[in-house]
Design a protein around this motif. Structure first.
Motif, PDB file in Angstrom:
ATOM      1  N   GLU A 111      32.812  68.398  36.380  1.00 44.87           N
ATOM      2  CA  GLU A 111      33.085  68.498  34.950  1.00 44.87           C
ATOM      3  C   GLU A 111      34.520  68.950  34.692  1.00 44.87           C
ATOM      4  O   GLU A 111      35.190  68.437  33.782  1.00 44.87           O
ATOM      5  CB  GLU A 111      32.095  69.480  34.318  1.00 44.87           C
ATOM      6  N   ALA A 112      35.005  69.884  35.510  1.00 48.03           N
ATOM      7  CA  ALA A 112      36.393  70.331  35.358  1.00 48.03           C
ATOM      8  C   ALA A 112      37.367  69.195  35.670  1.00 48.03           C
ATOM      9  O   ALA A 112      38.402  69.044  34.997  1.00 48.03           O
ATOM     10  CB  ALA A 112      36.657  71.516  36.272  1.00 48.03           C
ATOM     11  N   ALA A 113      37.049  68.379  36.676  1.00 50.61           N
ATOM     12  CA  ALA A 113      37.917  67.259  37.024  1.00 50.61           C
ATOM     13  C   ALA A 113      37.926  66.205  35.924  1.00 50.61           C
ATOM     14  O   ALA A 113      38.981  65.620  35.621  1.00 50.61           O
ATOM     15  CB  ALA A 113      37.462  66.636  38.345  1.00 50.61           C
ATOM     16  N   ARG A 114      36.781  65.980  35.296  1.00 50.76           N
ATOM     17  CA  ARG A 114      36.720  64.993  34.227  1.00 50.76           C
ATOM     18  C   ARG A 114      37.476  65.476  32.990  1.00 50.76           C
ATOM     19  O   ARG A 114      38.060  64.676  32.258  1.00 50.76           O
ATOM     20  CB  ARG A 114      35.263  64.694  33.885  1.00 50.76           C
ATOM     21  N   VAL A 115      37.449  66.784  32.760  1.00 47.41           N
ATOM     22  CA  VAL A 115      38.237  67.335  31.660  1.00 47.41           C
ATOM     23  C   VAL A 115      39.720  67.074  31.892  1.00 47.41           C
ATOM     24  O   VAL A 115      40.485  66.814  30.937  1.00 47.41           O
ATOM     25  CB  VAL A 115      37.961  68.849  31.503  1.00 47.41           C
ATOM     26  N   ASP A 116      40.133  67.098  33.157  1.00 47.59           N
ATOM     27  CA  ASP A 116      41.529  66.838  33.496  1.00 47.59           C
ATOM     28  C   ASP A 116      41.867  65.354  33.529  1.00 47.59           C
ATOM     29  O   ASP A 116      43.008  64.983  33.836  1.00 47.59           O
ATOM     30  CB  ASP A 116      41.866  67.452  34.853  1.00 47.59           C
ATOM     31  N   GLY A 117      40.875  64.493  33.254  1.00 52.27           N
ATOM     32  CA  GLY A 117      41.136  63.068  33.158  1.00 52.27           C
ATOM     33  C   GLY A 117      40.706  62.233  34.343  1.00 52.27           C
ATOM     34  O   GLY A 117      40.991  61.028  34.382  1.00 52.27           O
ATOM     35  N   ALA A 118      40.052  62.828  35.325  1.00 51.42           N
ATOM     36  CA  ALA A 118      39.611  62.070  36.504  1.00 51.42           C
ATOM     37  C   ALA A 118      38.363  61.256  36.169  1.00 51.42           C
ATOM     38  O   ALA A 118      37.467  61.736  35.464  1.00 51.42           O
ATOM     39  CB  ALA A 118      39.327  63.018  37.661  1.00 51.42           C
ATOM     40  N   ASP A 119      38.304  60.020  36.668  1.00 55.81           N
ATOM     41  CA  ASP A 119      37.109  59.214  36.457  1.00 55.81           C
ATOM     42  C   ASP A 119      36.132  59.421  37.617  1.00 55.81           C
ATOM     43  O   ASP A 119      36.365  60.247  38.511  1.00 55.81           O
ATOM     44  CB  ASP A 119      37.464  57.732  36.299  1.00 55.81           C
ATOM     45  N   PHE A 120      35.042  58.660  37.593  1.00 53.14           N
ATOM     46  CA  PHE A 120      33.967  58.841  38.575  1.00 53.14           C
ATOM     47  C   PHE A 120      34.470  58.635  40.000  1.00 53.14           C
ATOM     48  O   PHE A 120      34.156  59.408  40.898  1.00 53.14           O
ATOM     49  CB  PHE A 120      32.841  57.848  38.259  1.00 53.14           C
ATOM     50  N   HIS A 121      35.271  57.608  40.202  1.00 55.83           N
ATOM     51  CA  HIS A 121      35.752  57.299  41.553  1.00 55.83           C
ATOM     52  C   HIS A 121      36.772  58.327  42.038  1.00 55.83           C
ATOM     53  O   HIS A 121      36.773  58.720  43.216  1.00 55.83           O
ATOM     54  CB  HIS A 121      36.373  55.907  41.578  1.00 55.83           C
ATOM     55  N   GLN A 122      37.633  58.784  41.139  1.00 55.33           N
ATOM     56  CA  GLN A 122      38.622  59.781  41.530  1.00 55.33           C
ATOM     57  C   GLN A 122      37.968  61.112  41.889  1.00 55.33           C
ATOM     58  O   GLN A 122      38.420  61.805  42.814  1.00 55.33           O
ATOM     59  CB  GLN A 122      39.624  59.979  40.382  1.00 55.33           C
ATOM     60  N   VAL A 123      36.898  61.459  41.178  1.00 57.08           N
ATOM     61  CA  VAL A 123      36.171  62.685  41.504  1.00 57.08           C
ATOM     62  C   VAL A 123      35.605  62.605  42.913  1.00 57.08           C
ATOM     63  O   VAL A 123      35.669  63.574  43.683  1.00 57.08           O
ATOM     64  CB  VAL A 123      35.042  62.932  40.481  1.00 57.08           C
ATOM     65  N   PHE A 124      35.087  61.440  43.256  1.00 53.07           N
ATOM     66  CA  PHE A 124      34.507  61.284  44.593  1.00 53.07           C
ATOM     67  C   PHE A 124      35.575  61.364  45.672  1.00 53.07           C
ATOM     68  O   PHE A 124      35.458  62.148  46.629  1.00 53.07           O
ATOM     69  CB  PHE A 124      33.769  59.946  44.699  1.00 53.07           C
ATOM     70  N   TRP A 125      36.650  60.587  45.554  1.00 53.71           N
ATOM     71  CA  TRP A 125      37.640  60.497  46.621  1.00 53.71           C
ATOM     72  C   TRP A 125      38.490  61.754  46.743  1.00 53.71           C
ATOM     73  O   TRP A 125      38.855  62.152  47.849  1.00 53.71           O
ATOM     74  CB  TRP A 125      38.549  59.289  46.391  1.00 53.71           C
ATOM     75  N   ARG A 126      38.784  62.405  45.634  1.00 55.24           N
ATOM     76  CA  ARG A 126      39.724  63.523  45.659  1.00 55.24           C
ATOM     77  C   ARG A 126      39.050  64.888  45.731  1.00 55.24           C
ATOM     78  O   ARG A 126      39.685  65.864  46.133  1.00 55.24           O
ATOM     79  CB  ARG A 126      40.627  63.461  44.417  1.00 55.24           C
ATOM     80  N   ILE A 127      37.773  64.973  45.337  1.00 55.42           N
ATOM     81  CA  ILE A 127      37.110  66.276  45.303  1.00 55.42           C
ATOM     82  C   ILE A 127      35.877  66.315  46.191  1.00 55.42           C
ATOM     83  O   ILE A 127      35.780  67.125  47.120  1.00 55.42           O
ATOM     84  CB  ILE A 127      36.730  66.667  43.851  1.00 55.42           C
ATOM     85  N   MET A 128      34.929  65.426  45.914  1.00 54.04           N
ATOM     86  CA  MET A 128      33.642  65.513  46.592  1.00 54.04           C
ATOM     87  C   MET A 128      33.730  65.147  48.069  1.00 54.04           C
ATOM     88  O   MET A 128      33.145  65.829  48.923  1.00 54.04           O
ATOM     89  CB  MET A 128      32.626  64.609  45.878  1.00 54.04           C
ATOM     90  N   LEU A 129      34.451  64.086  48.378  1.00 52.89           N
ATOM     91  CA  LEU A 129      34.545  63.676  49.782  1.00 52.89           C
ATOM     92  C   LEU A 129      35.248  64.723  50.638  1.00 52.89           C
ATOM     93  O   LEU A 129      34.767  65.052  51.731  1.00 52.89           O
ATOM     94  CB  LEU A 129      35.229  62.317  49.893  1.00 52.89           C
ATOM     95  N   PRO A 130      36.388  65.296  50.194  1.00 46.57           N
ATOM     96  CA  PRO A 130      37.004  66.357  51.005  1.00 46.57           C
ATOM     97  C   PRO A 130      36.105  67.583  51.181  1.00 46.57           C
ATOM     98  O   PRO A 130      36.202  68.269  52.202  1.00 46.57           O
ATOM     99  CB  PRO A 130      38.262  66.715  50.208  1.00 46.57           C
ATOM    100  N   LEU A 131      35.238  67.860  50.188  1.00 41.61           N
ATOM    101  CA  LEU A 131      34.349  69.013  50.289  1.00 41.61           C
ATOM    102  C   LEU A 131      33.176  68.764  51.241  1.00 41.61           C
ATOM    103  O   LEU A 131      32.470  69.704  51.616  1.00 41.61           O
ATOM    104  CB  LEU A 131      33.795  69.388  48.907  1.00 41.61           C
ATOM    105  N   SER A 132      32.953  67.516  51.599  1.00 41.34           N
ATOM    106  CA  SER A 132      31.788  67.174  52.430  1.00 41.34           C
ATOM    107  C   SER A 132      32.146  67.091  53.904  1.00 41.34           C
ATOM    108  O   SER A 132      31.499  66.348  54.656  1.00 41.34           O
ATOM    109  CB  SER A 132      31.189  65.839  51.968  1.00 41.34           C
ATOM    110  N   GLY A 133      33.149  67.855  54.338  1.00 42.06           N
ATOM    111  CA  GLY A 133      33.570  67.820  55.732  1.00 42.06           C
ATOM    112  C   GLY A 133      32.449  68.048  56.733  1.00 42.06           C
ATOM    113  O   GLY A 133      32.302  67.286  57.699  1.00 42.06           O
TER     114      GLY A 133
END
Length: 277
Positions: free
Chosen positions: A172-194
């Motif tokens: 939700e914080a990333a979307r407030v900053d303008g990130a779309d669904f794909h950007q949230v996955f590649w830039r936030i969720m995927l790095p967190l899933s190490g």
């Protein structure tokens, strides 16, 4: 219950677990010991895995006679390609299933989960026909595609369980900053899933490295594309009496994947814990 009794029970439990672990490891230790023995010592020492005069030349002889250098390269390309394809596909599918709702989601998940119980050999004929129609038969791409498909469901469920544990506030914080669904996955969720990336990658690598049926079927007329498991089977048939060389070939086949597991076991445990949670 007294402290002395608890310590005694704990000590007994550790003793039983240690004995069970040594019993489980014994075949591998015996193979390592057998690979270092001479032909005479192999039969005279019986089940004793130790030898006073190790024959390190058995490994070089097995490597050269069995053409393991070619099989090793094929296996690395096969396992590496399978890991990349499986991790990318299952992480994306797991994220979508964990974070989106759509009509019929539960029946779809149930149908996908039911495919886990399909015997692998029963689907080989249509898969073989598909690969042949795609003109990929007797190529490493055929091995990678087929092996990746076999681990898609399991990996997807692992990623889905892991992504479900991550706080939605990050998205939700990333979307407030303008990130779309794909950007949230590649830039936030995927790095967190190490940890889960390591877990699925390790599972996939082990299965691909030890796979025998898929490489045998899809490279049947291309011996130069055989992997270590198929090459080891051929080597066993050619050296049915040279047991020291057979043991050396077995250790060559198993040692790399054991080293990979030992190097990634911490991430493996963390990933499984997150998926179960």
């Amino acid at each position: 219950m007294s402290t002395t009794t608890l310590k005694a029970r704990r000590g007994l439990l550790y003793l039983v677990l240690t004995a069970g672990g040594l019993l489980w490891l014994y075949p591998f230790l015996w193979a390592v010991g057998g690979s270092l023995k001479s032909d005479d010592a192999f039969f005279s020492t019986g089940l004793n895995p130790f030898t006073a005069h190790p024959q390190w030349s058995n490994y070089s002889q097995a490597w050269d006679e069995g053409d393991f250098s070619r099989y090793f390269l094929n296996t690395v390309l096969f396992a590496g390609g399978t890991v990349v394809v499986t991790v990318l596909a299952t992480s994306m599918a797991g994220y979508v299933l964990a974070r989106t709702e759509f009509p019929g989601k539960r029946p779809v998940l149930g149908l996908i989960g039911a495919t886990l119980f399909l015997p692998h050999g029963y689907t080989i004929i249509p898969v073989f026909d598909l690969i042949q129609r795609l003109h990929l038969l007797n190529t490493l791409w055929a091995l990678i595609i087929v092996q990746s498909a076999s681990g898609m469901v399991f990996g997807t469920f692992l990623f889905m369980g892991y992504f479900s544990t991550i706080d939605k506030g990050l998205e939700e914080a990333a979307r407030v900053d303008g990130a779309d669904f794909h950007q949230v996955f590649w830039r936030i969720m995927l790095p967190l899933s190490g940890p889960m990336l390591a877990t699925v990658g390790l599972f996939t690598c082990i299965n691909a490295w030890n796979s025998f049926f898929v490489p045998l079927v899809f490279t049947l007329s291309r011996p130069d594309l055989h992997t270590l498991t198929v090459g080891m089977f051929t080597f066993l048939g050619e050296n049915s009496t040279a047991w020291t060389l057979v043991c050396a070939g077995s250790v060559i086949t198993l040692l790399p994947i054991v080293a990979v597991f030992l190097g990634l076991q911490r991430y493996f445990v963390n990933g499984l814990a997150g998926a179960v949670k």
